[in-house]
Structures are given as structure tokens and as C-alpha cells.
Design an enzyme around this catalytic site. Structure first.
Site, PDB file in Angstrom:
ATOM      1  CD  GLU A   1      49.482  41.325  43.156  1.00 18.53           C
ATOM      2  OE1 GLU A   1      48.461  40.690  42.862  1.00 18.53           O
ATOM      3  OE2 GLU A   1      50.186  41.872  42.285  1.00 18.53           O
TER       4      GLU A   1
ATOM      5  CD1 TRP B   1      46.471  43.734  41.282  1.00 15.82           C
ATOM      6  CD2 TRP B   1      44.721  43.514  39.895  1.00 15.82           C
ATOM      7  NE1 TRP B   1      46.839  44.210  40.041  1.00 15.82           N
ATOM      8  CE2 TRP B   1      45.784  44.079  39.169  1.00 15.82           C
ATOM      9  CE3 TRP B   1      43.512  43.278  39.241  1.00 15.82           C
ATOM     10  CZ2 TRP B   1      45.673  44.418  37.816  1.00 15.82           C
ATOM     11  CZ3 TRP B   1      43.394  43.615  37.892  1.00 15.82           C
ATOM     12  CH2 TRP B   1      44.471  44.182  37.195  1.00 15.82           C
TER      13      TRP B   1
ATOM     14  CD1 TRP C   1      32.594  29.976  24.240  1.00 11.07           C
ATOM     15  CD2 TRP C   1      34.814  30.018  24.518  1.00 11.07           C
ATOM     16  NE1 TRP C   1      32.925  31.174  24.848  1.00 11.07           N
ATOM     17  CE2 TRP C   1      34.290  31.225  25.026  1.00 11.07           C
ATOM     18  CE3 TRP C   1      36.197  29.817  24.593  1.00 11.07           C
ATOM     19  CZ2 TRP C   1      35.078  32.216  25.593  1.00 11.07           C
ATOM     20  CZ3 TRP C   1      36.986  30.790  25.156  1.00 11.07           C
ATOM     21  CH2 TRP C   1      36.423  31.981  25.643  1.00 11.07           C
TER      22      TRP C   1
ATOM     23  CG  ASN D   1      48.486  35.220  40.702  1.00 12.40           C
ATOM     24  OD1 ASN D   1      47.305  35.129  40.408  1.00 12.40           O
ATOM     25  ND2 ASN D   1      49.270  36.165  40.222  1.00 12.40           N
TER      26      ASN D   1
ATOM     27  CD1 TRP E   1      35.143  33.560  29.498  1.00 10.45           C
ATOM     28  CD2 TRP E   1      34.706  33.461  31.678  1.00 10.45           C
ATOM     29  NE1 TRP E   1      34.081  34.404  29.742  1.00 10.45           N
ATOM     30  CE2 TRP E   1      33.795  34.366  31.077  1.00 10.45           C
ATOM     31  CE3 TRP E   1      34.614  33.252  33.053  1.00 10.45           C
ATOM     32  CZ2 TRP E   1      32.794  35.041  31.803  1.00 10.45           C
ATOM     33  CZ3 TRP E   1      33.633  33.917  33.770  1.00 10.45           C
ATOM     34  CH2 TRP E   1      32.735  34.799  33.155  1.00 10.45           C
TER      35      TRP E   1
ATOM     36  CD1 TRP F   1      38.455  31.627  36.912  1.00  7.33           C
ATOM     37  CD2 TRP F   1      39.158  30.988  34.888  1.00  7.33           C
ATOM     38  NE1 TRP F   1      39.120  30.433  37.062  1.00  7.33           N
ATOM     39  CE2 TRP F   1      39.553  30.010  35.834  1.00  7.33           C
ATOM     40  CE3 TRP F   1      39.502  30.788  33.559  1.00  7.33           C
ATOM     41  CZ2 TRP F   1      40.265  28.862  35.475  1.00  7.33           C
ATOM     42  CZ3 TRP F   1      40.214  29.640  33.189  1.00  7.33           C
ATOM     43  CH2 TRP F   1      40.590  28.693  34.142  1.00  7.33           C
TER      44      TRP F   1
HETATM   45  P1  FAD Z   1      49.632  37.069  47.696  1.00  3.39           P
HETATM   46  O1  FAD Z   1      50.520  37.218  46.510  1.00  3.39           O
HETATM   47  O2  FAD Z   1      50.254  36.914  49.004  1.00  3.39           O
HETATM   48  O3  FAD Z   1      48.641  38.309  47.668  1.00  3.39           O
HETATM   49  C1  FAD Z   1      48.017  38.832  48.848  1.00  3.39           C
HETATM   50  C2  FAD Z   1      46.528  38.848  48.690  1.00  3.39           C
HETATM   51  O4  FAD Z   1      46.151  39.723  47.641  1.00  3.39           O
HETATM   52  C3  FAD Z   1      45.926  37.509  48.325  1.00  3.39           C
HETATM   53  O5  FAD Z   1      45.740  36.715  49.448  1.00  3.39           O
HETATM   54  C4  FAD Z   1      44.630  37.908  47.654  1.00  3.39           C
HETATM   55  O6  FAD Z   1      43.618  38.174  48.591  1.00  3.39           O
HETATM   56  C5  FAD Z   1      44.999  39.204  46.967  1.00  3.39           C
HETATM   57  N1  FAD Z   1      45.340  38.971  45.559  1.00  3.39           N
HETATM   58  C6  FAD Z   1      46.546  38.682  45.044  1.00  3.39           C
HETATM   59  N2  FAD Z   1      46.482  38.591  43.696  1.00  3.39           N
HETATM   60  C7  FAD Z   1      45.199  38.806  43.366  1.00  3.39           C
HETATM   61  C8  FAD Z   1      44.491  38.850  42.127  1.00  3.39           C
HETATM   62  N3  FAD Z   1      45.105  38.676  40.940  1.00  3.39           N
HETATM   63  N4  FAD Z   1      43.167  39.100  42.152  1.00  3.39           N
HETATM   64  C9  FAD Z   1      42.522  39.319  43.321  1.00  3.39           C
HETATM   65  N5  FAD Z   1      43.140  39.303  44.527  1.00  3.39           N
HETATM   66  C10 FAD Z   1      44.457  39.048  44.548  1.00  3.39           C
HETATM   67  N6  FAD Z   1      42.055  34.746  44.397  1.00  3.39           N
HETATM   68  C11 FAD Z   1      41.167  34.447  45.356  1.00  3.39           C
HETATM   69  O7  FAD Z   1      41.313  34.910  46.496  1.00  3.39           O
HETATM   70  N7  FAD Z   1      40.085  33.636  45.099  1.00  3.39           N
HETATM   71  C12 FAD Z   1      39.877  33.084  43.867  1.00  3.39           C
HETATM   72  O8  FAD Z   1      38.885  32.383  43.668  1.00  3.39           O
HETATM   73  C13 FAD Z   1      40.838  33.356  42.849  1.00  3.39           C
HETATM   74  N8  FAD Z   1      40.706  32.793  41.613  1.00  3.39           N
HETATM   75  C14 FAD Z   1      41.649  33.076  40.649  1.00  3.39           C
HETATM   76  C15 FAD Z   1      41.498  32.504  39.368  1.00  3.39           C
HETATM   77  C16 FAD Z   1      42.429  32.769  38.377  1.00  3.39           C
HETATM   78  C17 FAD Z   1      42.249  32.172  36.989  1.00  3.39           C
HETATM   79  C18 FAD Z   1      43.535  33.599  38.646  1.00  3.39           C
HETATM   80  C19 FAD Z   1      44.544  33.895  37.583  1.00  3.39           C
HETATM   81  C20 FAD Z   1      43.684  34.181  39.897  1.00  3.39           C
HETATM   82  C21 FAD Z   1      42.747  33.927  40.912  1.00  3.39           C
HETATM   83  N9  FAD Z   1      42.872  34.506  42.197  1.00  3.39           N
HETATM   84  C22 FAD Z   1      41.938  34.222  43.159  1.00  3.39           C
HETATM   85  C23 FAD Z   1      43.909  35.528  42.469  1.00  3.39           C
HETATM   86  C24 FAD Z   1      45.240  35.014  43.020  1.00  3.39           C
HETATM   87  O9  FAD Z   1      45.694  33.926  42.264  1.00  3.39           O
HETATM   88  C25 FAD Z   1      45.159  34.598  44.483  1.00  3.39           C
HETATM   89  O10 FAD Z   1      44.536  35.590  45.252  1.00  3.39           O
HETATM   90  C26 FAD Z   1      46.571  34.365  45.058  1.00  3.39           C
HETATM   91  O11 FAD Z   1      47.237  33.374  44.306  1.00  3.39           O
HETATM   92  C27 FAD Z   1      46.474  33.951  46.497  1.00  3.39           C
HETATM   93  O12 FAD Z   1      47.731  33.617  47.002  1.00  3.39           O
HETATM   94  P2  FAD Z   1      48.396  34.490  48.130  1.00  3.39           P
HETATM   95  O13 FAD Z   1      47.435  34.710  49.236  1.00  3.39           O
HETATM   96  O14 FAD Z   1      49.686  33.848  48.469  1.00  3.39           O
HETATM   97  O15 FAD Z   1      48.641  35.852  47.368  1.00  3.39           O
END
Ligand code: FAD
Length: 475
Positions: A274, A277, A305, A340, A358, A381
């Protein structure tokens, strides 16, 4: 002998630990830490209201860590930095790199102009495990698919650097504080919608360390199984801390590796990927700077759209009549965060069932998310919309009822954020429109009165999306 003076320009690295720029400046001589509210970046890249709330509190915490030595300024850093170098008689400027296209352009210009005046300038990587410019395919091309990027391009290339220790003592320069006050930067929103955020978050290095430690002790060992359940704290919630650089991904990476006794653990691998990602999002933004505004896959430029304003508004307010979507949008409004799994569900509903561009969803998230991040938000997005690199295919349309039934079986998450549905039985919590009249009456739910009727028929709107996509493909 007087010690050389250096400016440390804090940006998205609001921490003292594992801060290579601060470390280098402290080794160099005495330090003047500064923060600049950059007014030169264009409106759509300025932080949203939620981010500004976080920034204000994070700067307060950082200033405390720096014993009140942080100096605040507002303006165009391209002018301000050379002026400050002169005023403070600084011999060098240190910062940690940012990777947003506008920031890269700005920093390159500043570096150039400082070098011309004979001032030393050094920048460092403090926010990524692998810098985007260092990862290439064997043929020299850019990766567009996550798995080979991460598994081959990153993991096989090099291990992330180990965190650097925090300076034992910071030698501050004795220059006067000529900055403005933090409050005069006007970062705090005027709307009191953010008042409750402090009950959920503690911006700053301490809050980040606490979240990391809580996660390691309470959730990391079940991460892969729990991370999709929005009603439990199964994820680390480190995203805003990572975005503002209150903790580095390197600190998180190695803390997790240390916490797991066996390196080949599925939860560890899943968590690290993650973080991967996040890296991939920065990689894409770096190599495709138009990612936040233009379809990565140009085929979507022909997509029609619907963009119905009333439906978009209902979505933003959590009033779509689809419980899991409404719960997510209300979680976002109330806490500045959304789980997420639910981000994917609300995104799919907006873009596919409602056929809203989007970019409108991206803008709303940008303003409301505490972790709003140019790279992760735009890449995610586009992933949801199907227009991105390695995206969910357009025809994969999340069914929010099935998603709810799978990931929020007893409707705990929905009931928390949609209390008007609290007495609905599990069977109908995700589809109250299917409930018989006596069950609705017993639960005190009057559709269209105290909870909305669905603004879209899920089956028909799914078909409409597929038809619109088929039409685009034919263009
Ligand atoms: P954890 O599950 O604990 O993951 C650890 C870290 O990994 C996160 O803190 C984050 O830095 C990174 N991470 C995890 N999943 C993703 C992912 N899919 N993409 C990129 N990094 C990821 N994340 C943001 O940080 N900023 C945003 O503006 C953002 N916008 C999003 C918009 C959409 C439509 C979607 C579907 C996802 C978005 N995310 C974004 C990704 C993800 O949802 C969040 O990073 C995550 O929910 C953060 O929660 P956590 O720290 O508990 O994640």
C-alpha cells in the site's frame, strides 16, 4: 569564529526526526528554520480547507519541536528566498524535495537563482522510498502498471534508505525573527465544520508516531483481513501524517519490518505494497504531470458526462439514498477522512452510476480530505474512473449494495454515519427501498422524508454507464 548560517525551508516535511535537510543544515552550521505560505501556486493547487486546518496545527506542533524558532512568511518563494538569504546573511539553503510539477518548476528556478548569487543550495529526498526519476523499465521506458513497477522496478532495484537519526541538538542562528505570526497566515477555516477534527486527529510528529505505534500494536497483524472493513480501525490512518511529512515512509517501512518477526508475512507484504501505491501515484504524477486534470487514457476525452448538479450536490451531502455512499460522504464531512474501501464505492457511484466527471469528485475530495494529496488523489480518481494507468476497467462497476453487504455486514458503519437508519434490520440496511412497509415503519424510516429515496436506480444506471462507455469506445 562565526559559524555559517543556513536556511532550512520546511514544506511537506514537517518533522525533526529523519529529516535529511535539517540534519545537513545542522551539520553545516547554525540554522534558521522557515515556512512560507506559497501564494504563487495557482488556485487549484492551493491546499483545500481541510488541508489548511491540518497545516495550521502541524506547524504549531513543529514550531514547538523547534523551540519557537520557526519563522513564518507568506508570498512567492522565488522572491522571498533570495531576500531572506540576504537579510539573514545565509551561506546556504537546504530543503527536502517536493514532486508536484509546479513545485519542481519553482524549486528549479530558486536553485538556479541562488547558485548565481554564490549561495550554496542542497535538496534531499525525504518523502519517497524511491524517487520517480530513479525507476525505469529495462528498455528505459516508464512503468504504467503497478505490480511490475513495485515488484521489479522498486523492490529489485534497491532497499529504501534507513531513516537518519534526529539531530542531538539543533544550533539555531541568533538572527531576529522577522516573520509574521502563524495565525496571520489565515489557515484555519472560518466555517466551524472542522471543530470536531481534533477529536479524531493529532496533527504533528507526536500524533504520527502515536498512530504508527497504535497500528503496530493493535491492527498490523491482521491488516490484510481487516483493511476493507470500514467499521473497524484496521488501517494505520497515517495518510495525512505522511502527506505533511510528519513521518517519513522510511520510518513507517522499517518500523513495520521490525515489528514483524518473519519478513514473509502476508499482512506485512500487503501493508508495504500500500505504501507502494503511494509511491506509484507520485511516480505517475512525475512522469505524467497532467494527471490531475487530464484523462491518462485519452479515449475518455470523448466520454459524455451527465454532470447533473443536483445529483452531485446530493452526493457531497451524503443524501443519495444509497446508505454506504451516504455514510462515506458523511464520514468525510465529519472527520476529514474516509475509509479506502468506501472511497472506491463513493467514487464508482459518482462517476459510473451518476456519470459525473471524475474531476468534480477529485475537487470535492481535495477540499474535504485531511490527507488530500495531488498525486494519490488524482491517481486514485483516475483509477476509479477507469481512465487511469493500471485502472479498474470501466465495466467494473461497484454495486454499493453488494459492497455494503460484504464489507459492512451488520451495517455498523452505515448506522454510525446515518443514524436515521439505526433501527433497520441487517437484511435491509444497505437497501432500505426493498424493505416492506411494516419493517420501515418499525425502524422509523420514511423514505423521502427522514431518509432519501435513491437518486439512481442501480441496475438502470449501471447499464447507462456501460452504454456510454461502449459509445465512447466506438468514437
Ligand atoms: P493504510 O491502509 O494504513 O495504508 C498505509 C498508507 O499507504 C496510507 O497512509 C497511504 O499513504 C498509502 N496508501 C494506501 N492506499 C493507497 C492508495 N490506494 N493510493 C495511494 N496511497 C495509498 N490517499 C491519500 O493519501 N490522499 C488522497 O488524496 C487520496 N485520495 C483518494 C481518492 C480516492 C477516490 C481513492 C479511492 C483513494 C484515495 N487515497 C488517497 C488512497 C487511500 O484511500 C488512502 O491513502 C487511505 O485510505 C489512507 O488511510 P490509511 O492511512 O489508514 O491507509
Amino acid at each position: 569564529m562565526t559559524q555559517p548560517v543556513s536556511l532550512v525551508w520546511f514544506r511537506q516535511d514537517l518533522r525533526v526526526k529523519d529529516n535529511p535537510a535539517l540534519q545537513a543544515a545542522n551539520d553545516f552550521g547554525t540554522v534558521v528554520p522557515i515556512f512560507i505560505k506559497d501564494t504563487s501556486i495557482n488556485a487549484e493547487e492551493q491546499p483545500g480547507d481541510a488541508s489548511n486546518w491540518w497545516l495550521h496545527h502541524s506547524l504549531t506542533a513543529l514550531n514547538d519541536r523547534l523551540n519557537g524558532h520557526l519563522q513564518f512568511f507568506e508570498g512567492d518563494p522565488k522572491q522571498l528566498i533570495p531576500e531572506l538569504v540576504e537579510k539573514f546573511g545565509a551561506n546556504a539553503v537546504f530543503w527536502n524535495r517536493c514532486y508536484e510539477p509546479a513545485a519542481i518548476e519553482r524549486d528549479t528556478q530558486i536553485k538556479q537563482s541562488l547558485k548565481e548569487t554564490g549561495c550554496a543550495v542542497s535538496s534531499f529526498n525525504a518523502s519517497l522510498l524511491w524517487e520517480p526519476m530513479s525507476i525505469r523499465k529495462q528498455d528505459g521506458g516508464v512503468y504504467k502498471v503497478f505490480t511490475p513497477y513495485y515488484r521489479k522496478g522498486c523492490l529489485q532495484a534497491s532497499s529504501p534508505r534507513y531513516p537518519v537519526p534526529s539531530p542531538e541538538r539543533i544550533s539555531y542562528s541568533s538572527v531576529d525573527n522577522i516573520g509574521c505570526s502563524l495565525s496571520s497566515l489565515n489557515l484555519l477555516p472560518t466555517l466551524d465544520w472542522a471543530a470536531d477534527f481534533t477529536n479524531h486527529w493529532q496533527p504533528g510528529e507526536k500524533g504520527a508516531a502515536k498512530h504508527l505505534s497504535d497500528f503496530i500494536h493493535n491492527a498490523a497483524s491482521g491488516y490484510e483481513d481487516q483493511r476493507n472493513i470500514p467499521s473497524v480501525k484496521g488501517t494505520s490512518r497515517l495518510s495525512p501524517h505522511l502527506h505533511f511529512g510528519e513521518i517519513s515512509p522510511n520510518q513507517v517501512w522499517y518500523a513495520l519490518i521490525d515489528a514483524f518477526e518473519q519478513p514473509d508475512n502476508k499482512h506485512l507484504d500487503c501493508y508495504l505494497s500500500e505504501l507502494g501505491w503511494r509511491e506509484f501515484s507520485y511516480y505517475l504524477l512525475f512522469h505524467f504531470p497532467s494527471l490531475p486534470t487530464q484523462n491518462f487514457n485519452g479515449q475518455f476525452d470523448h466520454f459524455t458526462w451527465r454532470n447533473k448538479e443536483d445529483e452531485f450536490t446530493a452526493w457531497t451531502k451524503g443524501q443519495t439514498g444509497i446508505p454506504i455512499v451516504d455514510a462515506g460522504m458523511r464520514e468525510l464531512w465529519q472527520t476529514g477522512y474516509m475509509h479506502n474501501r468506501v472511497r472506491m464505492i463513493v467514487g464508482s457511484f459518482l462517476v459510473k452510476n451518476l456519470l459525473v466527471d471524475w474531476r468534480k469528485g477529485e475537487r470535492w475530495f481535495w477540499d474535504c480530505l485531511l490527507d488530500a494529496d495531488r498525486a494519490s488523489n488524482s491517481a486514485s480518481w483516475q483509477w476509479v474512473a477507469g481512465s487511469g494507468a493500471d485502472a479498474a476497467p470501466y465495466f467494473r462497476i461497484f454495486n454499493p449494495v453488494l459492497q455494503g453487504e460484504k464489507f459492512d455486514k451488520q451495517g455498523e458503519y452505515v448506522k454510525k454515519y446515518c443514524p436515521e437508519l439505526a433501527r433497520m434490520p441487517d437484511k435491509y440496511i444497505h437497501k432500505p427501498w426493498d424493505a416492506p412497509a411494516n419493517i420501515l415503519a418499525h425502524a422509523g424510516v420514511v423514505l423521502g422524508k427522514n431518509y432519501p429515496k435513491p437518486i439512481a436506480d442501480l441496475k438502470a444506471s449501471r447499464q447507462r454507464a456501460l452504454d456510454a462507455y461502449a459509445e465512447t469506445k466506438g468514437k
